[in-house]
Motif scaffolding. Structure first.
Motif, mmCIF file in Angstrom:
data_model
loop_
_atom_site.group_PDB
_atom_site.id
_atom_site.type_symbol
_atom_site.label_atom_id
_atom_site.label_comp_id
_atom_site.label_asym_id
_atom_site.label_seq_id
_atom_site.Cartn_x
_atom_site.Cartn_y
_atom_site.Cartn_z
ATOM 1 N N MET A 36 0.856 -1.185 0.000
ATOM 2 C CA MET A 36 0.000 0.000 0.000
ATOM 3 C C MET A 36 0.892 1.236 0.000
ATOM 4 O O MET A 36 1.797 1.339 0.843
ATOM 5 C CB MET A 36 -0.901 -0.007 1.229
ATOM 6 N N MET A 37 0.640 2.138 -0.967
ATOM 7 C CA MET A 37 1.546 3.275 -1.115
ATOM 8 C C MET A 37 0.842 4.472 -1.750
ATOM 9 O O MET A 37 -0.189 4.310 -2.402
ATOM 10 C CB MET A 37 2.731 2.859 -1.968
ATOM 11 N N PRO A 38 1.424 5.653 -1.587
ATOM 12 C CA PRO A 38 0.907 6.814 -2.305
ATOM 13 C C PRO A 38 1.146 6.640 -3.814
ATOM 14 O O PRO A 38 2.158 6.075 -4.232
ATOM 15 C CB PRO A 38 1.738 7.979 -1.771
ATOM 16 N N ILE A 39 0.216 7.125 -4.607
ATOM 17 C CA ILE A 39 0.380 7.058 -6.063
ATOM 18 C C ILE A 39 1.629 7.816 -6.507
ATOM 19 O O ILE A 39 2.312 7.416 -7.450
ATOM 20 C CB ILE A 39 -0.885 7.588 -6.772
ATOM 21 N N ALA A 40 1.971 8.877 -5.804
ATOM 22 C CA ALA A 40 3.104 9.731 -6.186
ATOM 23 C C ALA A 40 4.475 9.145 -5.810
ATOM 24 O O ALA A 40 5.499 9.763 -6.083
ATOM 25 C CB ALA A 40 2.943 11.101 -5.540
ATOM 26 N N ILE A 41 4.514 7.963 -5.228
ATOM 27 C CA ILE A 41 5.780 7.367 -4.781
ATOM 28 C C ILE A 41 6.733 7.174 -5.960
ATOM 29 O O ILE A 41 6.327 6.847 -7.067
ATOM 30 C CB ILE A 41 5.522 6.033 -4.035
ATOM 31 N N LYS A 42 8.025 7.409 -5.687
ATOM 32 C CA LYS A 42 9.066 7.206 -6.701
ATOM 33 C C LYS A 42 10.099 6.236 -6.141
ATOM 34 O O LYS A 42 10.564 6.406 -5.008
ATOM 35 C CB LYS A 42 9.721 8.531 -7.056
ATOM 36 N N PHE A 43 10.442 5.231 -6.939
ATOM 37 C CA PHE A 43 11.377 4.188 -6.527
ATOM 38 C C PHE A 43 12.748 4.400 -7.180
ATOM 39 O O PHE A 43 12.827 4.871 -8.309
ATOM 40 C CB PHE A 43 10.858 2.807 -6.932
ATOM 41 N N GLU A 44 13.789 4.008 -6.450
ATOM 42 C CA GLU A 44 15.143 3.969 -6.994
ATOM 43 C C GLU A 44 15.670 2.557 -6.759
ATOM 44 O O GLU A 44 15.648 2.063 -5.627
ATOM 45 C CB GLU A 44 16.034 4.989 -6.295
#
Length: 97
Positions: free
Chosen positions: A87-95
């Motif tokens: 479960m996460m915010p839609i705006a999340i950015k992964f590296e």
């Protein structure tokens, strides 16, 4: 060095600000090491895994949940066939590393 395997991922539900995804992987799989800029929650729906976060191994079994803080490098090793709910915010950015 162990081979890294991408999990099977599918979206389950999304709203204006949040999204829920299901991750699935097989026993022995090592998922990609990564971090994210925002907090998320991992819930273990089936199976067992070892979450390595901040150089600490945390065993997660069916029914367990874990809040993953932002900007923390983490990786999952699947112990037994695994389904997790992320479960996460839609705006999340992964590296990925």
């Amino acid at each position: 060095m162990e081979k890294v395997t991408k999990p099977n991922v599918k979206s389950i539900a999304s709203g204006k600000d949040l999204i829920i995804k299901q991750m699935q992987a097989n026993a022995g799989d090592l998922l990609p090491k990564h971090s994210a800029d925002l907090e998320s929650i991992l819930f273990i729906h089936e199976g067992e895994c070892v979450l390595t976060i901040n150089d600490e191994d945390i065993i997660l079994k069916q029914g367990d949940g874990f809040v993953i803080p932002p900007k923390t490098t983490h990786q999952i090793k699947v112990v037994s066939d695994f389904k997790g709910i992320h479960m996460m915010p839609i705006a999340i950015k992964f590296e990925f590393f």
